[in-house]
Design a protein around this motif. Sequence first.
Motif, PDB file in Angstrom:
ATOM      1  N   CYS A  18       0.927  -1.122   0.118  1.00  0.00           N
ATOM      2  CA  CYS A  18      -0.134  -0.057   0.243  1.00  0.00           C
ATOM      3  C   CYS A  18       1.155   1.368  -0.162  1.00  0.00           C
ATOM      4  O   CYS A  18       1.817   1.376   0.649  1.00  0.00           O
ATOM      5  N   CYS A  88      -4.338   0.001   0.035  1.00  0.00           N
ATOM      6  CA  CYS A  88      -5.234  -0.980   0.608  1.00  0.00           C
ATOM      7  C   CYS A  88      -6.625  -0.562   0.968  1.00  0.00           C
ATOM      8  O   CYS A  88      -6.814   0.884   0.908  1.00  0.00           O
ATOM      9  N   CYS A  91      -6.947   2.518   3.788  1.00  0.00           N
ATOM     10  CA  CYS A  91      -6.384   3.656   3.563  1.00  0.00           C
ATOM     11  C   CYS A  91      -7.391   4.549   2.285  1.00  0.00           C
ATOM     12  O   CYS A  91      -7.420   5.552   2.552  1.00  0.00           O
TER      13      CYS A  91
HETATM   14 ZN   LIG Z   1      -3.036   1.120   3.469  1.00  0.00          ZN
END
Ligand SMILES: [Zn+2]
Length: 149
Positions: A18, A88, A91
Motif C-alpha cells: 500500500c 489497501c 487507506c
Molecule cells: Zn494502507
Amino acid sequence: MTKREKRQLIYDKFDGKCAYCGCDLNGKFHIDEIEPCRRKQKMIPAHWTNGNPTTENDTSTAFVTSRWVNDGFENPEAFRIENQNPSCASCNINKHSMSLEEFRKLIAGFMKHLNEINTQYKIAKRYGLVSETNEEVKFYFELYEEDRI
Ligand SMILES: [Zn+2]
C-alpha cells in the motif's frame, strides 16, 4: 495498454505494498487518485411510484421530483497512472477524496482523538503497553522514494 496491464503497473509501483501504510496488498488493492478526482453532479427529473394513492379513485401514483446523478469528472486527468497509487481498502476509504496533506492531518488527528476519548487506549498507555512517537505522519511511498535516492 489494457485495463489489466494498467492495474498491474499501479500495483507494482511499491512492490505490492500500500502506498500509504505500507501493508502487503496480497494481490487485492484499490486504486487511489493522489490528487483526488472530483465528481460532477447534475440535477435531473426523477419519476417513481410510491404506491400510496391520495384518494380512493386516484390511480396515478407517479410523482415527479428531481435527484442528483453523476455527470463525469471535473478533472478527468486525475486518472493518469502518475496520479494513481495502489492502496489497501482501509487507506483508500479513509483518504476518500482528500489531498495528501488532508489525509496526513486526518491520521495525525487519530492520536488526539485516542488521547481525548478512548479510555482503554489511555489505560494501555499508562501501563506502558503503548508508546507514542510523536513522529510526523509519513506515507510509505515517501519512505520508499527516500530509500531509492
Ligand atoms: Zn494502507
